[in-house]
Design a protein around this motif. Structure first.
Motif, PDB file in Angstrom:
ATOM      1  N   ALA A  66       0.814  -1.223   0.000  1.00  0.00           N
ATOM      2  CA  ALA A  66       0.000   0.000   0.000  1.00  0.00           C
ATOM      3  C   ALA A  66       0.843   1.267   0.000  1.00  0.00           C
ATOM      4  CB  ALA A  66      -0.924   0.005   1.222  1.00  0.00           C
ATOM      5  N   LEU A  67       2.154   1.105   0.150  1.00  0.00           N
ATOM      6  CA  LEU A  67       3.047   2.267   0.223  1.00  0.00           C
ATOM      7  C   LEU A  67       3.488   2.695  -1.170  1.00  0.00           C
ATOM      8  CD1 LEU A  67       4.736   4.224   1.979  1.00  0.00           C
ATOM      9  CD2 LEU A  67       6.555   2.504   1.938  1.00  0.00           C
ATOM     10  N   GLU A  68       3.166   3.920  -1.537  1.00  0.00           N
ATOM     11  CA  GLU A  68       3.591   4.476  -2.828  1.00  0.00           C
ATOM     12  C   GLU A  68       4.941   5.162  -2.640  1.00  0.00           C
ATOM     13  OE1 GLU A  68       1.617   6.893  -6.572  1.00  0.00           O
ATOM     14  OE2 GLU A  68       1.088   7.511  -4.532  1.00  0.00           O
ATOM     15  N   VAL A  69       5.982   4.597  -3.256  1.00  0.00           N
ATOM     16  CA  VAL A  69       7.346   5.088  -3.082  1.00  0.00           C
ATOM     17  C   VAL A  69       7.715   6.096  -4.158  1.00  0.00           C
ATOM     18  CG1 VAL A  69       9.778   4.400  -2.955  1.00  0.00           C
ATOM     19  CG2 VAL A  69       8.022   2.956  -1.925  1.00  0.00           C
ATOM     20  N   LEU A  70       7.315   5.844  -5.389  1.00  0.00           N
ATOM     21  CA  LEU A  70       7.536   6.789  -6.487  1.00  0.00           C
ATOM     22  C   LEU A  70       6.183   7.205  -7.051  1.00  0.00           C
ATOM     23  CD1 LEU A  70      10.591   5.262  -8.423  1.00  0.00           C
ATOM     24  CD2 LEU A  70      10.591   7.061  -6.689  1.00  0.00           C
ATOM     25  N   LYS A  71       6.003   8.511  -7.262  1.00  0.00           N
ATOM     26  CA  LYS A  71       4.676   9.064  -7.558  1.00  0.00           C
ATOM     27  C   LYS A  71       4.663   9.803  -8.893  1.00  0.00           C
ATOM     28  CE  LYS A  71       4.235   9.717  -2.560  1.00  0.00           C
ATOM     29  NZ  LYS A  71       4.106  10.693  -1.459  1.00  0.00           N
ATOM     30  N   GLY A  72       4.794   9.060  -9.963  1.00  0.00           N
ATOM     31  CA  GLY A  72       4.685   9.667 -11.291  1.00  0.00           C
ATOM     32  C   GLY A  72       5.922  10.425 -11.711  1.00  0.00           C
ATOM     33  N   ALA A 128      22.146  13.920 -12.034  1.00  0.00           N
ATOM     34  CA  ALA A 128      22.249  13.580 -10.622  1.00  0.00           C
ATOM     35  C   ALA A 128      20.850  13.512 -10.025  1.00  0.00           C
ATOM     36  CB  ALA A 128      23.093  14.606  -9.877  1.00  0.00           C
ATOM     37  N   LEU A 129      20.560  12.393  -9.344  1.00  0.00           N
ATOM     38  CA  LEU A 129      19.341  12.263  -8.553  1.00  0.00           C
ATOM     39  C   LEU A 129      19.735  12.541  -7.109  1.00  0.00           C
ATOM     40  CD1 LEU A 129      17.956   8.887  -9.996  1.00  0.00           C
ATOM     41  CD2 LEU A 129      17.541  11.209 -10.835  1.00  0.00           C
ATOM     42  N   VAL A 130      19.217  13.616  -6.545  1.00  0.00           N
ATOM     43  CA  VAL A 130      19.654  14.030  -5.223  1.00  0.00           C
ATOM     44  C   VAL A 130      18.440  14.240  -4.323  1.00  0.00           C
ATOM     45  CG1 VAL A 130      19.699  16.493  -5.802  1.00  0.00           C
ATOM     46  CG2 VAL A 130      21.143  15.655  -3.968  1.00  0.00           C
ATOM     47  N   GLY A 131      18.619  13.935  -3.049  1.00  0.00           N
ATOM     48  CA  GLY A 131      17.540  14.116  -2.099  1.00  0.00           C
ATOM     49  C   GLY A 131      17.879  13.422  -0.796  1.00  0.00           C
ATOM     50  N   PRO A 132      17.092  13.645   0.235  1.00  0.00           N
ATOM     51  CA  PRO A 132      17.369  13.027   1.534  1.00  0.00           C
ATOM     52  C   PRO A 132      17.092  11.532   1.519  1.00  0.00           C
ATOM     53  CG  PRO A 132      15.268  14.174   1.590  1.00  0.00           C
ATOM     54  CD  PRO A 132      15.882  14.491   0.262  1.00  0.00           C
ATOM     55  N   GLY A 142      15.377   8.121   1.872  1.00  0.00           N
ATOM     56  CA  GLY A 142      13.967   7.770   1.814  1.00  0.00           C
ATOM     57  C   GLY A 142      13.161   8.518   0.777  1.00  0.00           C
ATOM     58  N   CYS A 143      13.811   9.349  -0.047  1.00  0.00           N
ATOM     59  CA  CYS A 143      13.062  10.130  -1.041  1.00  0.00           C
ATOM     60  C   CYS A 143      12.714   9.325  -2.285  1.00  0.00           C
ATOM     61  CB  CYS A 143      13.832  11.388  -1.431  1.00  0.00           C
ATOM     62  SG  CYS A 143      15.305  11.075  -2.427  1.00  0.00           S
ATOM     63  N   GLY A 144      13.344   8.141  -2.464  1.00  0.00           N
ATOM     64  CA  GLY A 144      13.034   7.299  -3.619  1.00  0.00           C
ATOM     65  C   GLY A 144      14.088   7.257  -4.692  1.00  0.00           C
ATOM     66  N   LYS A 145      15.224   7.962  -4.502  1.00  0.00           N
ATOM     67  CA  LYS A 145      16.221   8.045  -5.575  1.00  0.00           C
ATOM     68  C   LYS A 145      16.890   6.692  -5.869  1.00  0.00           C
ATOM     69  CE  LYS A 145      19.699   9.954  -2.357  1.00  0.00           C
ATOM     70  NZ  LYS A 145      18.831   9.794  -1.149  1.00  0.00           N
ATOM     71  N   SER A 146      17.218   5.920  -4.839  1.00  0.00           N
ATOM     72  CA  SER A 146      17.850   4.614  -5.067  1.00  0.00           C
ATOM     73  C   SER A 146      16.859   3.617  -5.644  1.00  0.00           C
ATOM     74  CB  SER A 146      18.452   4.069  -3.763  1.00  0.00           C
ATOM     75  OG  SER A 146      19.575   4.835  -3.381  1.00  0.00           O
ATOM     76  N   THR A 147      15.598   3.734  -5.239  1.00  0.00           N
ATOM     77  CA  THR A 147      14.561   2.884  -5.836  1.00  0.00           C
ATOM     78  C   THR A 147      14.430   3.177  -7.321  1.00  0.00           C
ATOM     79  OG1 THR A 147      13.336   2.786  -3.746  1.00  0.00           O
ATOM     80  CG2 THR A 147      12.115   2.268  -5.747  1.00  0.00           C
ATOM     81  N   LEU A 148      14.456   4.458  -7.681  1.00  0.00           N
ATOM     82  CA  LEU A 148      14.381   4.841  -9.092  1.00  0.00           C
ATOM     83  C   LEU A 148      15.568   4.287  -9.867  1.00  0.00           C
ATOM     84  CD1 LEU A 148      13.202   6.393 -11.463  1.00  0.00           C
ATOM     85  CD2 LEU A 148      14.265   8.479 -10.578  1.00  0.00           C
ATOM     86  N   LEU A 149      16.766   4.381  -9.304  1.00  0.00           N
ATOM     87  CA  LEU A 149      17.947   3.837  -9.974  1.00  0.00           C
ATOM     88  C   LEU A 149      17.813   2.324 -10.137  1.00  0.00           C
ATOM     89  CD1 LEU A 149      20.718   5.133 -10.938  1.00  0.00           C
ATOM     90  CD2 LEU A 149      21.714   3.922  -9.002  1.00  0.00           C
ATOM     91  N   GLY A 150      17.312   1.643  -9.094  1.00  0.00           N
ATOM     92  CA  GLY A 150      17.115   0.196  -9.181  1.00  0.00           C
ATOM     93  C   GLY A 150      16.133  -0.192 -10.268  1.00  0.00           C
ATOM     94  N   MET A 151      15.120   0.640 -10.493  1.00  0.00           N
ATOM     95  CA  MET A 151      14.150   0.365 -11.559  1.00  0.00           C
ATOM     96  C   MET A 151      14.771   0.574 -12.934  1.00  0.00           C
ATOM     97  SD  MET A 151      10.842   2.089  -9.701  1.00  0.00           S
ATOM     98  CE  MET A 151       9.611   1.667 -10.931  1.00  0.00           C
ATOM     99  N   ILE A 152      15.619   1.600 -13.057  1.00  0.00           N
ATOM    100  CA  ILE A 152      16.324   1.814 -14.334  1.00  0.00           C
ATOM    101  C   ILE A 152      17.231   0.626 -14.635  1.00  0.00           C
ATOM    102  CG2 ILE A 152      17.991   3.278 -15.552  1.00  0.00           C
ATOM    103  CD1 ILE A 152      16.958   5.623 -13.782  1.00  0.00           C
ATOM    104  N   ALA A 153      17.857   0.089 -13.577  1.00  0.00           N
ATOM    105  CA  ALA A 153      18.773  -1.045 -13.744  1.00  0.00           C
ATOM    106  C   ALA A 153      18.045  -2.366 -13.954  1.00  0.00           C
ATOM    107  CB  ALA A 153      19.677  -1.152 -12.513  1.00  0.00           C
ATOM    108  N   GLY A 154      16.749  -2.410 -13.602  1.00  0.00           N
ATOM    109  CA  GLY A 154      16.007  -3.659 -13.705  1.00  0.00           C
ATOM    110  C   GLY A 154      16.041  -4.476 -12.435  1.00  0.00           C
ATOM    111  N   GLN A 180      10.040  12.745  -1.069  1.00  0.00           N
ATOM    112  CA  GLN A 180       8.827  11.964  -0.847  1.00  0.00           C
ATOM    113  C   GLN A 180       8.275  11.359  -2.132  1.00  0.00           C
ATOM    114  OE1 GLN A 180       6.255  14.676   1.304  1.00  0.00           O
ATOM    115  NE2 GLN A 180       7.299  14.294   3.245  1.00  0.00           N
ATOM    116  N   GLY A 181       9.185  10.802  -2.943  1.00  0.00           N
ATOM    117  CA  GLY A 181       8.772  10.065  -4.135  1.00  0.00           C
ATOM    118  C   GLY A 181       8.453  10.893  -5.353  1.00  0.00           C
ATOM    119  N   SER A 182       8.692  12.197  -5.305  1.00  0.00           N
ATOM    120  CA  SER A 182       8.400  13.076  -6.439  1.00  0.00           C
ATOM    121  C   SER A 182       9.632  13.903  -6.796  1.00  0.00           C
ATOM    122  CB  SER A 182       7.245  14.022  -6.119  1.00  0.00           C
ATOM    123  OG  SER A 182       6.066  13.311  -5.845  1.00  0.00           O
ATOM    124  N   VAL A 183       9.721  14.295  -8.057  1.00  0.00           N
ATOM    125  CA  VAL A 183      10.766  15.211  -8.495  1.00  0.00           C
ATOM    126  C   VAL A 183      10.278  16.630  -8.244  1.00  0.00           C
ATOM    127  CG1 VAL A 183      12.103  16.071 -10.453  1.00  0.00           C
ATOM    128  CG2 VAL A 183      11.706  13.618 -10.214  1.00  0.00           C
TER     129      VAL A 183
END
Length: 369
Positions: A15-21, A33-37, A39-51, A209-212
């Protein structure tokens, strides 16, 4: 070289939305560069790009290829991790060539790729050593070498310098920037360090918080932050936020702010700032370097310089400059001073505020006006 396009990307863990569009595009050869504190979702986004992470909805394109369902090994990417991920029982030579061995690349091609990458990273003298015999910076070079021999379409860096000490981080930052100029590959770089993002990137995506929150060139992100989060995150010390209200007449619009003794000071607005303000209250954003000791001669040459008085509560010498904390209204304001203009603790100082460089934010939406 290849492009990267991310369209309306969502990621849920239950139920947790980590990346929001997420919508991003990296042009061929760009350094993003993806930068943020945390828990903001940047490593999750990189993991999705990597597969390494699945896509809940949205699209990831590498070049003209939709890769949502493509396995990591087939995406033609190379990733450099925070932990180096080197095999401790293998030599540097074996660590770099291991992937090529697994893909059964001919020995001659392996030798040529190893020679090219070792020269590029200046690690020729380390090839027969094992990771335990290397410094942190040398290990990171080897990890980059293992990625470079693949000659991929896309390089992905996941906080590669966070395990290094401050001096080595600066040195490796320089090496990565030189490397990108030489190789010219499209690069996505995750970091929580805004200085790394500012110095390395062609463009920066600031996440929260999951948004750019903002995606732009470094100077624009710093000078014209999209909202108070970006303004506060980018820059050290961070931007000062001062409650203010519109005052003055139509010919001389100004902002009124509280001073330490409870009275009010008037700061003349610069340019068309007054026309952009929709309500009477605003948040005045001022970078520490735009607060200085007031000098009439400088003010005469520099349009937009305003003056007010504030007591100095704390002084922090850092060598080349001095950070000082002043009291303004009921809050602290931080200024960055040249060493020869440094204030003294307890001094009542006349401050010059560069209103031409100030930012105005809407108190309700926290967005830049």
């Amino acid at each position: 070289m290849s492009t990267l396009t991310i369209r309306n990307l969502h990621k849920n863990f239950g139920a947790l939305e980590v990346l929001k569009g997420i919508n991003l595009e990296a042009r061929a050869g760009e350094f993003i560069a993806l930068v943020g504190p945390s828990g903001c979702g940047k490593s999750t986004l990189l993991g999705m790009i990597a597969g390494l992470e699945g896509v809940t909805s949205g699209e990831i394109w590498i070049g003209d290829r939709l890769v949502n369902s493509v396995q990591p090994k087939d995406r033609d990417i190379a990733m450099v991790f925070q932990s180096y991920a080197l095999y401790p029982t293998m030599t540097v030579r074996e660590n770099i060539t291991f992937g090529m061995e697994s893909r059964r690349v001919p020995k001659k091609e392996q030798a040529e790729a190893l020679k090219r990458v070792a020269a590029l990273l200046q690690i020729e003298q380390l090839l027969n050593r094992k990771p335990g015999q290397l410094s942190g910076g040398q290990r990171q070079r080897v990890a980059m070498g293992r990625a470079l021999v693949r000659d991929p379409k896309l390089f992905l860096f996941d906080e590669p310098l966070s395990n290094l000490d401050a001096k080595l981080r600066i040195e490796m930052r320089t090496e990565i920037k030189k490397l990108h100029h030489r190789v010219g590959k499209t690069t996505i770089y995750v970091t929580h360090d805004q200085v790394e993002a500012m110095t390395l990137a062609t463009r920066i995506a600031v996440m929260h918080q999951g948004s750019v929150q903002q995606f732009d060139v470094p100077q624009m992100v710093y000078d014209r932050p999209a909202n108070t989060f970006v303004a506060g995150f980018m820059g050290s010390p961070s931007m000062n936020f001062i409650p203010a209200e519109l005052a003055g007449d139509n010919d001389k619009p100004a902002l009124s702010i509280k001073t330490a003794n409870g009275s009010k000071a008037s700061l003349p607005l610069h340019g068309d700032a007054a026309a952009r303000i929709k309500t009477g209250n605003v948040i005045l954003g001022v970078r520490p370097e735009h607060i200085s000791r007031f000098d009439p001669q400088t003010a005469a040459r520099k349009p937009g310089m305003a003056m007010l008085t504030a007591p100095v509560e704390l002084v922090e010498p850092t060598g080349a400059e001095t950070i000082a904390v002043m009291k303004l209204g009921g809050q602290e304001v931080v200024g960055r001073f040249d060493r020869d203009q440094a204030p003294q603790m307890g001094e009542e100082i006349q401050l010059g505020i560069d209103m031409a460089r100030a930012c105005l934010f809407d108190p309700a939406t926290k967005r830049l006006i």
